[in-house]
Structures are given as structure tokens and as C-alpha cells.
Design a protein around this motif. Structure first.
Motif, short mmCIF file in Angstrom:
data_model
loop_
_atom_site.label_atom_id
_atom_site.label_comp_id
_atom_site.label_asym_id
_atom_site.label_seq_id
_atom_site.Cartn_x
_atom_site.Cartn_y
_atom_site.Cartn_z
N VAL A 30 0.92 -0.69 0.02
CA VAL A 30 -0.27 0.28 0.26
C VAL A 30 0.98 1.13 -0.44
CG1 VAL A 30 -1.78 1.29 1.43
CG2 VAL A 30 -1.96 -1.21 1.07
N GLN A 31 2.16 1.45 0.79
CA GLN A 31 2.63 1.78 1.17
C GLN A 31 3.36 2.54 -0.29
OE1 GLN A 31 3.28 4.43 3.37
NE2 GLN A 31 4.76 5.91 1.75
N ALA A 32 3.95 1.24 -1.13
CA ALA A 32 4.05 1.26 -2.47
C ALA A 32 3.69 2.63 -3.08
CB ALA A 32 4.54 0.03 -3.17
N ARG A 37 1.65 6.89 -7.01
CA ARG A 37 1.38 7.43 -7.28
C ARG A 37 1.78 8.85 -7.20
NH1 ARG A 37 -4.79 5.99 -4.85
NH2 ARG A 37 -5.33 4.55 -6.34
N GLU A 38 1.65 9.15 -6.72
CA GLU A 38 3.21 10.83 -5.87
C GLU A 38 4.28 10.71 -8.23
OE1 GLU A 38 4.78 10.80 -2.73
OE2 GLU A 38 3.77 10.06 -1.31
N HIS A 39 4.48 10.11 -8.07
CA HIS A 39 5.30 10.42 -9.27
C HIS A 39 4.76 10.17 -10.34
CE1 HIS A 39 9.08 8.63 -7.61
NE2 HIS A 39 8.05 7.69 -7.68
N ASN A 45 3.65 4.27 -15.63
CA ASN A 45 4.33 4.49 -14.38
C ASN A 45 4.62 2.97 -13.67
OD1 ASN A 45 5.39 4.06 -11.70
ND2 ASN A 45 4.32 6.18 -10.93
N ALA A 46 5.18 2.12 -14.48
CA ALA A 46 5.80 1.02 -14.01
C ALA A 46 5.79 0.29 -12.52
CB ALA A 46 7.31 0.19 -14.82
N GLU A 47 6.89 1.22 -11.12
CA GLU A 47 6.09 1.20 -10.39
C GLU A 47 5.24 0.76 -9.99
OE1 GLU A 47 8.47 4.43 -9.03
OE2 GLU A 47 10.22 3.73 -9.15
N TYR A 48 4.64 1.84 -10.33
CA TYR A 48 2.40 1.65 -9.77
C TYR A 48 2.63 0.27 -10.46
CZ TYR A 48 -2.39 2.71 -9.34
OH TYR A 48 -3.79 3.07 -9.28
N HIS A 49 2.38 0.14 -11.73
CA HIS A 49 1.84 -1.68 -11.77
C HIS A 49 2.09 -2.11 -11.74
CE1 HIS A 49 -0.73 0.58 -15.44
NE2 HIS A 49 0.56 1.17 -15.46
N ALA A 50 3.57 -2.87 -11.14
CA ALA A 50 4.17 -3.70 -10.61
C ALA A 50 3.83 -3.80 -8.93
CB ALA A 50 5.62 -3.45 -10.34
N ALA A 51 3.46 -2.95 -8.58
CA ALA A 51 2.85 -2.42 -6.95
C ALA A 51 1.52 -3.06 -7.28
CB ALA A 51 3.06 -1.77 -6.08
N ARG A 52 0.75 -2.88 -8.05
CA ARG A 52 -0.25 -3.17 -7.86
C ARG A 52 -0.99 -4.58 -8.20
NH1 ARG A 52 -5.51 -0.38 -6.55
NH2 ARG A 52 -6.45 -1.40 -7.95
N GLU A 53 0.23 -4.99 -9.11
CA GLU A 53 0.48 -6.42 -9.19
C GLU A 53 1.09 -6.88 -7.84
OE1 GLU A 53 2.22 -9.68 -12.58
OE2 GLU A 53 1.95 -7.72 -12.94
N LYS A 54 1.77 -6.85 -7.03
CA LYS A 54 1.51 -7.42 -5.95
C LYS A 54 0.98 -7.50 -5.02
CE LYS A 54 5.35 -7.64 -2.49
NZ LYS A 54 6.82 -7.47 -2.72
#
Length: 158
Positions: A30-32, A37-39, A45-54
């Protein structure tokens, strides 16, 4: 609802994993997501999609564990009077009649089975052949390569 047999150790391992998922991994993802989102633009946003997948994996695993625990019939083998018979949760040493090779298995629930650690499912062909037998009995296990005879050497409630 069908109850699924599970050892005390197996239930504790699932509860421990569930606790870790809920108290450690879920808040971290949730923190990730919040940081990603702030980016800015979420489409690229690859970080966002990776975090949502996780997050999806974690939530799915939580549901899976909760379902398994709700259907589990936890059996404490140590509370059962030792009888020398092979039952769910016992540790059995068997000797292959053909070549005197020895192997030890613990009979556990389907979700706990791990052949590398010598834990076999109560529904496996070997376990089904062993259940209800006693020390000294000869059992025949039907395998894809033919029938194999084993002698039950020891039965332990550990």
C-alpha cells in the motif's frame, strides 16, 4: 462443507504466513502504491503497475489461506494414543522389499505435502496403501511402473 485434514504444524504455518501477509506485506505494498502515485502519470508508471500486481497477488493469497483454514480439520497426532497403526499425521518408515532401501514419510494434508521434506499427502497412492496398516505389515503400492512392495518398519506419532 467438506473438512480437509491438516496437522497442527501445517495450520500454524498457514496462520504465520497469513499474519505476515496482513501485517507486513499488505501495508508495504500500500505504501509502494502511494509512493508510485506521487510520481505522476499512472498509465506509464511501471512501479505503480508492479505494486498493483503485487497487491493483487497478496490479496489473492490472503483469501486462499483464509479459505483453507476455514475448511481445515486440525488434527493433533500427539494427542492420539499411539497404536502402531498408520493414521493421518504419523511418521512411517517403510522398507522396499525388493532392495531393502528405507524411506521415512510423514502423512499430512494435501496443502502441507512436500516430498523433498518427506511429507506426503494423505491422498497419495503410498499413503492410501499405508493407512490402517501396522508395523510389520507388507503393503503393495501401485505405481505407473508397476506394483512395489513395502514393509512397514516403524510408525511414530511425532
Amino acid at each position: 462443507m467438506n473438512r480437509v485434514p491438516m496437522t497442527v504444524e501445517g495450520a500454524e504455518a498457514l496462520r504465520s504466513e497469513l499474519d505476515d501477509l496482513k501485517k507486513v506485506q499488505r501495508p508495504a505494498v500500500v505504501q509502494a502504491i502511494a509512493e508510485a502515485r506521487e510520481h505522476g502519470d499512472l498509465k506509464e508508471n511501471a512501479e505503480y503497475h508492479a505494486a498493483r500486481e503485487k497487491q493483487g497477488f497478496i490479496e489473492g493469497r490472503i483469501q486462499d489461506i483464509e479459505a483453507k483454514l476455514s475448511m481445515a480439520q486440525v488434527i493433533d497426532v500427539k494427542a492420539i494414543e499411539p497404536s502402531g497403526k498408520v493414521i493421518f499425521g504419523t511418521t512411517v518408515t517403510i522398507i522396499r522389499v525388493e532392495d531393502d532401501s528405507e524411506v521415512t514419510y510423514k502423512i499430512v494434508g494435501d496443502d502441507e505435502a512436500d516430498v523433498k521434506n518427506r511429507k506426503i499427502s494423505v491422498n497419495s497412492p503410498i499413503a492410501r496403501a499405508l493407512i490402517g496398516k501396522e508395523e510389520g505389515d507388507i503393503v503393495v503400492v501401485n505405481t505407473p511402473s508397476g506394483s512395489v512392495e513395502y514393509e512397514i518398519d516403524t510408525v511414530a506419532h511425532i
